[in-house]
Write an enzyme that holds these catalytic residues in place. Structure first.
Site, PDB file in Angstrom:
ATOM      1  N   LYS A  28       0.832  -1.196   0.000  1.00  0.00           N
ATOM      2  CA  LYS A  28       0.000   0.000   0.000  1.00  0.00           C
ATOM      3  C   LYS A  28       0.870   1.251   0.000  1.00  0.00           C
ATOM      4  CE  LYS A  28      -3.762  -0.207   2.485  1.00  0.00           C
ATOM      5  NZ  LYS A  28      -4.467  -0.484   3.738  1.00  0.00           N
ATOM      6  N   ARG A  97      -2.849   3.281   8.909  1.00  0.00           N
ATOM      7  CA  ARG A  97      -3.209   1.990   8.309  1.00  0.00           C
ATOM      8  C   ARG A  97      -1.974   1.138   8.108  1.00  0.00           C
ATOM      9  NH1 ARG A  97      -7.054   3.234   3.263  1.00  0.00           N
ATOM     10  NH2 ARG A  97      -7.805   1.126   3.627  1.00  0.00           N
ATOM     11  N   GLY A 106      -8.269  -6.993   5.007  1.00  0.00           N
ATOM     12  CA  GLY A 106      -9.054  -7.101   6.232  1.00  0.00           C
ATOM     13  C   GLY A 106      -8.318  -7.681   7.419  1.00  0.00           C
ATOM     14  N   MET A 108      -5.336  -6.728   8.711  1.00  0.00           N
ATOM     15  CA  MET A 108      -4.642  -5.793   9.581  1.00  0.00           C
ATOM     16  C   MET A 108      -5.598  -4.669   9.971  1.00  0.00           C
ATOM     17  SD  MET A 108      -1.802  -7.227   9.806  1.00  0.00           S
ATOM     18  CE  MET A 108      -1.060  -5.905  10.726  1.00  0.00           C
ATOM     19  N   ARG A 364      -3.459  -1.254  -6.224  1.00  0.00           N
ATOM     20  CA  ARG A 364      -2.672  -2.489  -6.099  1.00  0.00           C
ATOM     21  C   ARG A 364      -3.060  -3.411  -7.246  1.00  0.00           C
ATOM     22  NH1 ARG A 364      -5.885  -4.923  -0.793  1.00  0.00           N
ATOM     23  NH2 ARG A 364      -7.940  -4.807  -1.740  1.00  0.00           N
ATOM     24  N   HIS A 482     -15.462  -8.757   1.842  1.00  0.00           N
ATOM     25  CA  HIS A 482     -14.488  -9.705   2.408  1.00  0.00           C
ATOM     26  C   HIS A 482     -14.667 -11.107   1.851  1.00  0.00           C
ATOM     27  CE1 HIS A 482     -12.980 -12.556   5.461  1.00  0.00           C
ATOM     28  NE2 HIS A 482     -11.976 -11.686   5.514  1.00  0.00           N
ATOM     29  N   ARG A 590      -2.196 -47.939 -12.328  1.00  0.00           N
ATOM     30  CA  ARG A 590      -2.241 -48.901 -11.221  1.00  0.00           C
ATOM     31  C   ARG A 590      -3.127 -50.067 -11.646  1.00  0.00           C
ATOM     32  NH1 ARG A 590      -3.857 -44.185  -9.577  1.00  0.00           N
ATOM     33  NH2 ARG A 590      -2.467 -42.810  -8.402  1.00  0.00           N
ATOM     34  N   ARG A 646       2.141 -50.293 -13.786  1.00  0.00           N
ATOM     35  CA  ARG A 646       2.813 -50.797 -12.590  1.00  0.00           C
ATOM     36  C   ARG A 646       2.287 -52.173 -12.236  1.00  0.00           C
ATOM     37  NH1 ARG A 646       2.087 -47.603  -7.048  1.00  0.00           N
ATOM     38  NH2 ARG A 646       0.006 -48.502  -7.208  1.00  0.00           N
ATOM     39  N   GLU A 773      10.924 -45.596  -4.677  1.00  0.00           N
ATOM     40  CA  GLU A 773      10.038 -45.160  -3.595  1.00  0.00           C
ATOM     41  C   GLU A 773      10.516 -45.668  -2.238  1.00  0.00           C
ATOM     42  OE1 GLU A 773       6.096 -46.816  -4.221  1.00  0.00           O
ATOM     43  OE2 GLU A 773       6.917 -48.524  -5.291  1.00  0.00           O
ATOM     44  N   SER A 792      10.703 -44.028 -11.926  1.00  0.00           N
ATOM     45  CA  SER A 792       9.574 -43.167 -11.632  1.00  0.00           C
ATOM     46  C   SER A 792       9.540 -42.994 -10.121  1.00  0.00           C
ATOM     47  CB  SER A 792       8.280 -43.792 -12.135  1.00  0.00           C
ATOM     48  OG  SER A 792       7.196 -42.963 -11.816  1.00  0.00           O
ATOM     49  N   GLY A 794       8.223 -42.549  -6.750  1.00  0.00           N
ATOM     50  CA  GLY A 794       6.957 -42.666  -6.026  1.00  0.00           C
ATOM     51  C   GLY A 794       7.117 -41.870  -4.744  1.00  0.00           C
ATOM     52  N   THR A 795       6.848 -40.574  -4.853  1.00  0.00           N
ATOM     53  CA  THR A 795       7.195 -39.701  -3.730  1.00  0.00           C
ATOM     54  C   THR A 795       6.249 -39.848  -2.546  1.00  0.00           C
ATOM     55  OG1 THR A 795       6.065 -37.939  -4.930  1.00  0.00           O
ATOM     56  CG2 THR A 795       8.461 -37.981  -5.046  1.00  0.00           C
ATOM     57  N   ASN A 796       5.089 -40.487  -2.736  1.00  0.00           N
ATOM     58  CA  ASN A 796       4.232 -40.730  -1.570  1.00  0.00           C
ATOM     59  C   ASN A 796       4.947 -41.659  -0.598  1.00  0.00           C
ATOM     60  OD1 ASN A 796       2.429 -39.372  -3.155  1.00  0.00           O
ATOM     61  ND2 ASN A 796       1.063 -41.090  -3.513  1.00  0.00           N
ATOM     62  N   ASP A 797       5.320 -42.835  -1.090  1.00  0.00           N
ATOM     63  CA  ASP A 797       5.993 -43.791  -0.222  1.00  0.00           C
ATOM     64  C   ASP A 797       7.386 -43.306   0.158  1.00  0.00           C
ATOM     65  OD1 ASP A 797       3.909 -45.452   0.008  1.00  0.00           O
ATOM     66  OD2 ASP A 797       4.765 -47.146  -1.071  1.00  0.00           O
ATOM     67  N   CYS A 859       5.648 -39.973 -10.107  1.00  0.00           N
ATOM     68  CA  CYS A 859       4.239 -40.340 -10.227  1.00  0.00           C
ATOM     69  C   CYS A 859       3.521 -40.264  -8.891  1.00  0.00           C
ATOM     70  CB  CYS A 859       4.083 -41.720 -10.856  1.00  0.00           C
ATOM     71  SG  CYS A 859       4.776 -43.054  -9.875  1.00  0.00           S
ATOM     72  N   TYR A 879       9.911 -35.931 -17.013  1.00  0.00           N
ATOM     73  CA  TYR A 879       8.472 -35.661 -16.984  1.00  0.00           C
ATOM     74  C   TYR A 879       7.953 -35.722 -15.553  1.00  0.00           C
ATOM     75  CZ  TYR A 879       7.694 -40.615 -16.159  1.00  0.00           C
ATOM     76  OH  TYR A 879       7.703 -41.848 -15.592  1.00  0.00           O
TER      77      TYR A 879
END
Lengths: 903, 903
Positions: A28, A97, A106, A108, A364, A482, A590, A646, A773, A792, A794-797, A859, A879
């Site tokens: 601001k 302000r 809203g 602050m 802004r 808001h 899967r 897989r 993984e 590939s 397997g970032t979850n595991d 993946c 990829y």
């Protein structure tokens, strides 16, 4: 601190700061300085830097010189406006302000009309010639200051105001007379003294420092902290304080206040767009207490037509600023064009007209919906205002995500009448059960419900409840209220200013008098955030419709994108949808889901219960043709693109029933004793199934399962190739921890391929690769890369195991970890680049060193999360693969990563 | 292969090979060559190298030149002995025996008397002048060759032999007449022809190549593979074939065969020690069919005295070789001294006396018990034969382990009479349930039983059953029988040659006629492998008694050891025991076990069920004085050494009862409803508790638990310091994955320390460090090392998470992984140096870079496993920590690692 400039002045056509100084002056402040330099009419003022805030937060005191510097700058304001702070004749009043680096609407606190006391009030009366206005300003100041600085709850003031209104039998604040307002002020003073044992400060300087400290303090109030958490804003940015000479939109019917957008923030249409209120102060518009009017005649006409209001009545009652104050309007039009050209982006402005004189109070970069973001970006490129690269960087992945939200199915709502209509504040179509408070929303969602938050208006206290709701419906407020601003920011479906509804909080009902309808808490409604319509019950939704700008934009995205985007898809339908979204291949198909369909589960269970290799092979032989057909269809749907399938991953117990009842059914179906089934279920029970007998470990114990699946994949591909379809099957081995787990599957694949090639009289290329993984696989990536054709991640595991954290169980403490800043984010949502990322980096480096032809992708869920996609780009992935609806986001994130990289 | 020498000849005082060529010639072959060079009488022969075996295993054929080379070498033998292979007048007979790098007793196949057929038999008769001997040799040859080369099961021959014995009414093979043997041979030929449709080969060359191929093939028979697996011998070593001119210990009463040790392999005592049989072939001794006699008069006298046989009778019936054949005996004494001096180690020799002429058939480093290994090593240093370093390298950690086995408690067996007595073949005291076959042993152990394997004798087929049994008891066989040799190698308690027992396999009973006792399968007996005594039921055992040599040896070990050894101990008793074993501090004191004792579990459960911080703190306040006392005692017991105490680690649900019954009891005790308890149990349930809410994650949600424990630790230390005890407490935070999890605990520790220091008016040094057991912690070790004073690698969890493998669930497939060579070993037994080790290496490097004062240790199970200890040494650990009984092993492994490193 001592040698750094703590205060920056602007006014009378000069400015010590500029727009590039957002970090120091807040958004601001920086823009006020910039506007002053541009010769745009702004009331003079000065900015106390964010560094002072940070310093104060640490030391709890101000620099010795600050007071003197502030006094000097107050003098400078005095000189420009010709008024004097605390003067009884011609008093300077100011607003105090906050303003941080990024807009936090809203969140602050603000104090207006500061400098008023019983004596300066008289000066204000004299100067304005308007006693009622002056007392109203005093009343407002006491209320705001009392609340924000003195910590006296708003309700204490409202109570008195309501009482006086009741006593004098008036409805609106504006109907209160000067005498009434005097009474209100008297009672305010008494209340503060009697109830809180405080004296309202009469010394303007005391008021000023109280307000400055309150603004700095408000940086660390709970709402602000909550907002920062949701929006990933660092705590150590701090806020600046802007002290600005007051101008008044409430000095009578020649005064007004409003907000305006240089383009439509909801649709992106290139039309000047905004709302204003006559005889009002700025906060009145944002707070959504009165529904404001349109700025341009055109939008006012459109609105009138849409709501069945005839032109005369429209012009009489709902006039536009253009019609009502042509000179101010014309000046505003000049200014908005200047500002948009200057900032080269859509602007969101606040203005006040004091007795016909226009002042800009703020400009802004305007928040916008995803649809608008794309349209504006594309059109600005076409207008030659920005480059394609800039356009791509202007649309956030989250905005794109909004574009991908479902819409109501036009077929499904044919003949369905909406029960109410409000303003289309944020697009999307959602349904949910009605709740009436943010707290209830939170509770219901915790219990697994989907809710719509229905409120007269929302406030910053509701942020969390809004976050968890499907959508938001408010009775009052405009497109810049808001609820609308926050809803758009969250990409949350939102309908505001829906005057058709009457909410009764106490008995938890919402009535729609027009149709004599009543809804209770828990009743289901559907919101259409793109039209503002509200429907009873749950209506069918459909995939989003994509605009021409969207297509153009996504083409540009692909022009700059270098990393591939594939999809995770288990069905031909998903594959087709993902292809439409721009996926070039399947990164993860899967196979286990296919095991559940129809009668298949019986054969799967037969296989699991088999006690000999022969009987297991017999059961598998039933599955082979079914799997072959699955793969045939999926590979066909992805013709020309690679399809990574897989091999079976989950532990076998996931396929067996666990309740007595289901076990009995299975026993009857399979003509077996229930004991036999219980016995097998027990023997397959695992203490930590996540770390159990699953993934490639299954195929090493039961190679016949792999054999069936690999045969099905290669036979399906062979059939397609024979039919002239460009099939590109790839076989992926899950949960490898050692290359020795991979080699047998690779050998088996080659053996089966040879047989299939012979049988079908064709040959084709297929690849055999592996998931990475398990941490050990990442560590030993070089040995694995020598054998595998692709990795590939397997970032979850991988995240679960690297953190030693079960995603299913972490819910009990992981949110606390993020709250306490032990972790910067939930690592299952955003890839942990520091830890898991280190491991991935290592694996990519080692893998590529060992095999320069290795193809590398991801993946896990992270494949569709923008910051994770950027990480993948930086780490040299070929990829990312994600769910169909995330494909465009991944494409954009990849393009943005590539553009950032080239900078 | 073409240019490599495939065959090595020795004989007549010359040798082409020597003792250093074990890899190429096998142990047996290399030593035969060496003995020939030393001028020791050995029958001439030649060795076909292990490379030929490996080559043959791959290509399934022999090198073109091999046949010619073998023929040339057969000629050389002919020249030395003056006999000719296949000659009908004076035939050369040979033995064909395998011999790999390391001794694999009984595992590989042997053919004796090769070269016999109906014609050469006549030559043998002529040459030996002993028709019966000749036919017996022929019979033996057919039996062995038929079994080993032709694959005709032993039983087919035994059946015929038994039938003829029955028909002629004789008991022993030696009682069969020449005519009987002729009949046996006739029937053998008929059986081979009628039953197996084969012709027994009459061409000596065909016999020779059949035997060579059988030996090479036997390298890959199941027993050999099993043995190699148990003993971690690589499959690609291969075996050599030794072809040696036959000499005969069964040419009458002037002939004999035996085995001898240069020192006692059971005790290590420096005495010549061995056994022989008159008129027998070598295999007869090892097979344990007849119980052999002593070589020296001294040991024969001792044995006689012990068994109550008067001297006359002893000399008459149980004469020693010393008494019976003084010249051969004296020659043997000269040779054993020469060999031990030459090899500088205790030798195990095979010899044959043919008509008074002594021949050595084999010498090798003798297997020995742990006790013997230490005694021999220490005495050889004292004799100046070897250095201290060599002594340390001569004792394997496994041998030391044997030394640490429990013994029968002398107090507990006072007045208890043994029920039988055999030879003390391998030390230790064990009890278990009787089983009569290796298969049963395996099955019973699978079911969780402890068993004693009771057999007449054991054979290589029994290896696995022996491995899983607590101990082995055999009715026949001597100290060098299969059971004795293998038992000692395994460190398995073993009593052999126990003539007091009569086994009936068919009805699964063992009788002890002397006491008219009968034991059934499943009855419990106790074996004392150090005395050879057998007891009824289970007798109390006690910690091992340590010899003087043990103390000397362990002192030397510590002279060369550079890495520290601490213990994992949770009680003062364990701490004291570990100190006695040489532990210098506690590397891991788990506090959760303390939570279960007595009434404490109630307070723990109160704490878990508490719904407010206050009630949780109240419950914890009950635990504080108890924990303080625990720590007081443990730290006191380790006075002067550091004690690392780990904060609470397991998930809270482990402290709650899970059965309905126990929940009811708890509900009654705590005056709560069972629903309340069930509800808490359910709310604490986890899908993957290993990856759940435990370790430091508990303390971050419930800091009051940490507060109680840290207070207890520091108060205990403060009290001790005040009492003048040198207390060195260290606080260890488990399951850290991010430094932000560690910092709050460190801060809390410092805050509490300050308070405790003030209260007690003392100060002392304490450290705060962390476990490294989550892969992420290892990856980000640098950030953690900046805050932590020590790292302790928790390799149990680190292995689980790095492999993504639950130790509790891996049992279903991990053994298969080791069997199929997917993994070289169970990573929970031996640290996976390739994968987990890589991560540890990284963490150590990063940790030390960030904090050069960082102390690094290990406290997982691997801390007491020799190859893992060596890894820790190489990786630069400051110490290893293991259970008390593993301390000496860790000390030895650490010393050996240091010595290897200096080489």
């Amino acid at each position: 601190m001592a040698n750094e400039k703590m205060v920056y002045f602007y006014g009378a056509g000069i400015a010590e700061g500029n727009a590039s100084m957002k970090n120091l002056l807040g958004g601001k402040g920086a823009n006020l300085h910039e506007m002053a330099s541009l010769g745009i009419p702004v009331p003079p003022g000065f900015t106390i830097t964010t560094k002072v805030c940070v310093d104060y937060a640490e030391t709890k005191k101000y620099h010795d010189d600050l007071k003197e510097i502030v006094d000097e700058n107050m003098e400078k304001i005095s000189k420009v406006v010709g008024k004097k702070f605390g003067d009884e004749e011609n008093p300077l009043l100011i607003s105090v302000r906050s303003g941080s680096r990024v807009s936090m609407p809203g969140m602050m606190d603000t104090v207006l009309n500061l400098g008023l006391n019983d004596k300066t009030l008289l000066g204000l009366i004299k100067q304005s010639g308007n006693e009622r206005f002056s007392y109203d300003s005093y009343r407002r100041f006491m209320q705001m200051y009392g609340d924000v600085v003195m910590g006296i709850d708003h309700d204490n003031f409202e109570e008195i105001l309501s009482a006086v209104k009741k006593e004098t039998d008036v409805k609106l604040d504006t109907d209160l007379t000067t005498a009434d307002l005097k009474e209100v002020i008297k009672r305010y003073k008494a209340m503060i003294k009697d109830k809180f044992h405080k004296e309202f400060p009469t010394d303007p300087n005391e008021q000023l420092w109280g307000a400055i400290t309150a603004v700095f303090g408000s940086w660390n109030n709970e709402r602000a902290i909550q907002y920062r958490k949701i929006n990933s804003i660092p705590d150590n940015w701090g806020t600046a304080v802007n002290i600005v000479a007051m101008v008044y939109g409430n000095m009578g019917n020649d005064s007004a206040t409003g907000v305006a957008f240089t383009r439509d923030p909801a649709t992106g249409a290139k039309r000047f767009f905004g709302e204003f209120l006559i005889n009002a102060q700025g906060e009145d518009v944002v707070a959504g207490i009165r529904t404001p009017q349109h700025i341009t005649k055109k939008t006012a006409d459109e609105w009138g037509a849409e709501n069945g209001i005839n032109e005369d009545e429209r012009v009489k009652k709902y006039f536009s600023l253009e019609e009502f104050m042509p000179p101010a309007y014309n000046q505003l039009v000049d200014i908005y064009k200047k500002l948009e050209n200057h900032y080269r982006d859509m602007q969101d402005m606040e203005f006040t007209i004091e007795r016909g004189n226009l002042y800009l109070l703020q400009t802004r970069t305007g928040k916008r919906t995803g649809k608008a973001a794309i349209k504006i970006a594309v059109e600005m490129v076409n207008e030659g205002m920005i480059t394609k690269k800039e356009a791509i960087m202007r649309v956030t992945p989250d905005q794109l995500d909004q574009q991908l939200h479902p819409m109501l199915d036009p077929e499904g709502i044919k003949g369905v009448k909406p029960i109410a209509k409000g303003l289309p504040a944020s697009p999307g179509a959602v349904h949910g059960q009605i709740v009436f408070s943010a707290i209830d929303a939170d509770e219901w969602v915790e219990r697994g419900k989907k809710v719509i938050l229905v409120r007269n208006e929302t406030s910053p206290d509701d942020i969390k409840g809004m976050q968890v709701s499907q959508g938001i419906l408010t009775a009052t407020g405009g497109m810049t209220s808001h609820a609308a601003v926050v809803g758009r920011g969250m990409g949350k479906c939102c309908v505001v200013g829906c005057g058709d509804i009457v909410i009764n909080y106490s008995n938890k009902k919402v009535e729609i008098p027009k149709f004599e309808l009543t809804f209770n808490e828990g009743d289901v409604i559907t919101l259409d955030g793109s039209t503002g319509r509200v429907y009873k019950g749950e209506l069918p939704t459909m995939d989003p419709e994509f605009t021409e700008e969207y297509s153009i934009f996504m083409n540009w995205v692909d022009e700059f994108r270098t990393m591939g985007v594939k999809t995770n898809a288990d069905t031909p339908e998903d594959a087709k949808r993902a292809r439409d979204f721009g996926a070039a291949g399947i990164g993860l198909c899967r196979t286990e889901h296919m095991f559940f369909g129809g009668d298949r589960i019986k054969a799967v269970r037969e296989m699991i219960l088999a006690e000999t290799l022969e009987s297991r092979e017999k059961a598998l032989s039933k599955l082979l043709p079914l799997q072959e057909e699955d793969f045939y269809q999926i590979i066909k749907a992805m013709e020309g693109f690679p399809v990574i399938i897989r091999l079976l991953d989950p532990p076998l117990h996931e396929f067996l029933p666990h309740s007595d009842k289901d076990q009995k059914t299975m026993a009857d179906e399979m003509n077996l004793s229930i004991e036999k089934i219980k016995q097998r279920v027990n023997s397959l029970h695992e203490f930590n199934p996540m770390l159990g007998h699953r993934g490639c470990r299954l195929g090493l114990v039961y190679p016949e399962i792999n054999k069936m699946q690999i045969t099905a994949i290669l036979r399906a591909a062979a059939r397609l190739i024979k039919e002239g379809v460009d099939a590109k099957p790839e076989i992926m081995v899950p949960l490898i921890g050692d290359v020795n787990e991979f080699i047998p599957v690779k050998k088996m694949s080659h053996k089966i391929a040879k047989e299939v090639f012979e049988e079908f009289g064709v040959t084709f290329k297929y690849e055999v690769g592996t998931m990475i993984e398990i941490p050990r696989a990442a560590l030993l990536a070089d040995t694995i890369a020598k054998e595998a054709e692709f990795f590939s991640f397997g970032t979850n595991d991988l995240t679960q195991m690297t953190f030693g954290l079960s995603r299913d169980d972490a819910g009990k403490f992981l949110p606390g970890y993020v709250e306490k800043k032990i972790l910067p984010a939930d690592p299952f949502q955003k890839l942990d680049q520091e830890g898991v990322g280190l491991l991935i980096n290592w694996a990519v480096k080692k893998g590529r060193e060992a095999n320069d032809k290795l193809e590398i992708g991801i993946c896990g869920e992270h494949g569709g999360e923008p910051s994770s996609v950027e990480f993948c780009y930086r780490t040299g992935f070929d990829y990312v693969s994600c769910s169909p609806f995330r494909i465009p986001i991944a494409r954009l994130a990849a393009a943005q990563a590539a553009i950032k990289d080239k900078k």
